[in-house]
Design an enzyme around this catalytic site. Structure first.
Site, PDB file in Angstrom:
ATOM      1  N   ASP A   1       0.832  -1.130  -0.010  1.00  0.00           N
ATOM      2  CA  ASP A   1       0.147  -0.084  -0.021  1.00  0.00           C
ATOM      3  C   ASP A   1       0.871   1.205   0.170  1.00  0.00           C
ATOM      4  O   ASP A   1       0.409   2.183   0.534  1.00  0.00           O
ATOM      5  CB  ASP A   1      -0.923   0.105   1.283  1.00  0.00           C
TER       6      ASP A   1
ATOM      7  N   HIS B   1      -5.292  -1.523  -5.420  1.00  0.00           N
ATOM      8  CA  HIS B   1      -4.388  -0.359  -5.914  1.00  0.00           C
ATOM      9  C   HIS B   1      -5.485   0.562  -6.031  1.00  0.00           C
ATOM     10  O   HIS B   1      -6.285   0.505  -7.072  1.00  0.00           O
ATOM     11  CB  HIS B   1      -3.692  -0.601  -7.135  1.00  0.00           C
TER      12      HIS B   1
END
Ligand code: GDP
Ligand code: IMO
Ligand code: MG
Length: 422
Positions: A13, A41
């Site tokens: 992340d 994403h």
């Protein structure tokens, strides 16, 4: 023409999706090379705000082909849903292809992931429960079925029979309902009808792209600290998010990959269990989570937070052969009085180290920090290095010094335009 791999340097992340969306504007072919729909994403651009799981983040460039590569495990149901969601938002999905050699993640893999996690009790890994581990296990155990098999239903049936022999044994041990081949095959026929046109033989496509000097981007999922071999095993994913695997998982020979961008958050976060030196369990950690909106894209779980860990980032820079780093989410630090950087670990016997030791040792290290003065002013509007506050430049220059490679990009907001090359 350089082939660029974009990978995460921390625990996931880091903002890979947004960097790929930015770089894909110049790319002809984007290939996701590992992972599955455990990924989330996020991309924010002129077309909206999107959460991608399987589809490469280059999908918003209508001119690029986006290949889900051989190293990915593909849940066909999740892929079809993602394609449909993009189409509902008016995104052209005609350039999305899947390698015929990518393995299929089937509904029973998710069931197994759930029950196996539960059976681990207090030793659970904290997986996304998307079936990633069980799907890769069938792949490496040579019981896998592949996306290309959807084009050969009789062959697929015999492969599924083999896979289900073992899967049903495990399910019965756990007292779970067994998988019926007929209904699974029916689902496969349905997926085959919807996906057949997107199933690609990847090497001719890639060879042509390399030989005609096209610009190629290789997209990683997760971060190097969750790499199966080099992360915090066993609290890792079941594939290799590091750049060396980009060649295997995409089909681009490794000599062509001459640019490796390490996406690096200005602090760090992690989802799931396992060692995470310097985790901030106090108000500062909560503040980072609140301002950075640190909640999982796939699971919604609150992410664990910490100051920038230079030891972990240097571990990743080495392993990936990184050529530059892209620093994301600098703006999240805008209001902090002081900002810390972990620059080494202390072992229980007092020795100081600057490498990432194996898990049983990593669990016992004490991170050592240096403190930098915050800039206490907004940076979200900044589009040039020179316009960053002096304290922010000091902080970034220190990160660059510790990294030993240049910072190539800095991002100061989630939107595509909220970043600049350095
Ligand atoms: P990935 O898995 O590496 O692609 O990262 P995620 O998308 O899961 O998580 C990154 C989160 O931070 C997303 O919500 C992004 O929209 C957001 N983000 C990315 N870059 C920036 C930035 O520079 N500033 C801020 N405030 N948010 C960002
Ligand atoms: P992106 O691509 C953050 C973590 C899980 C768990 C470990 C194994 O958005 O960075 P898995 O489901 O892969 O078997 O879980 O990896 N994990 C992620 N953490 N972002 C992700 O993806 C993740 N994908 C898996 O929390 O610790
Ligand atoms: Mg993510």
């Amino acid at each position: 023409m350089p082939v660029t791999a974009v990978v995460g340097t921390q625990y996931g992340d880091e903002g890979k999706g947004r960097i790929i969306d930015f770089l894909a504007g110049n790319s002809d072919l984007v290939i996701r090379f590992q992972g599955g729909n455990n990924a989330g994403h996020t991309v924010v651009n002129d077309k909206g705000r999107f959460h991608l799981h399987l589809i490469p983040s280059g999908v918003f460039n209508p001119k690029s082909t986006n290949l889900i590569g051989t190293g990915v495990v593909v849940n066909p149901e999740a892929l079809l849903k993602e394609i449909e969601e993009l189409e509902l938002s008016g995104i052209d999905t005609s350039g999305i292809l899947v390698s015929n050699r990518a393995h299929m993640l089937l509904p029973h893999h998710r069931v197994l992931d759930g029950i196996e996690e539960e059976s681990r009790g207090s030793d659970s890994i904290g997986t996304t429960k998307q079936g990633i581990g069980p799907a890769y296990r069938d792949k490496t155990g040579r019981n896998g079925v592949r996306i290309g098999d959807l084009k050969h239903i009789d062959y697929l049936k015999s492969r599924l029979e083999l896979q289900l022999q073992q899967v049903n044994q495990v399910l019965s041990n756990f007292g779970e309902p067994l998988v019926e081949i007929d209904s699974l095959l029916e689902q496969c026929v349905n997926w085959s009808a919807k996906l057949s046109d997107r199933i690609a033989e990847p090497i001719p496509l890639i060879k042509d792209a390399v030989e005609s000097n096209q610009r190629i981007l290789l997209e990683g999922q997760l971060g190097s600290m969750k790499d199966l071999d080099w992360g915090t095993y066993p609290y890792v994913t079941s594939s290799n998010p590091t750049a060396a695997f980009a060649s295997v998982g995409s089909g681009v020979p490794y000599q062509h990959i001459n640019d490796v961008v390490g996406v690096t958050k200005a602090y760090q976060t992690s989802v799931g269990e396992g060692p995470f030196p310097g985790e901030l369990l106090d108000q500062i950690g909560d503040k980072l989570r609140d301002i950075g909106k640190e909640y999982g894209v796939t699971t919604g779980r609150p992410r664990r937070t910490g100051w920038y860990d230079s030891v972990a980032v240097q571990h990743s820079i080495w392993l990936n052969g990184m050529t530059s780093i892209a620093i994301t989410k600098l703006d999240v630090l805008d209001t902090f009085e002081e900002i810390k950087i972990c620059n080494s670990y202390q072992l229980p016997d007092g020795d100081i180290i600057n490498y990432v030791p194996d898990t049983p040792v990593l669990e016992k290290v004490t991170p050592l920090f240096e403190t930098w003065r915050g800039w206490k002013q907004p940076t979200t509007h900044v589009r040039r290095w020179e316009d960053l506050p002096q304290e922010a430049r000091n902080y970034l220059e220190r990160l660059q010094e510790l990294a030993g490679i240049p910072i190539g990009y800095v991002s100061v907001g989630a939107e595509r335009e909220a970043m600049f090359a350095v």
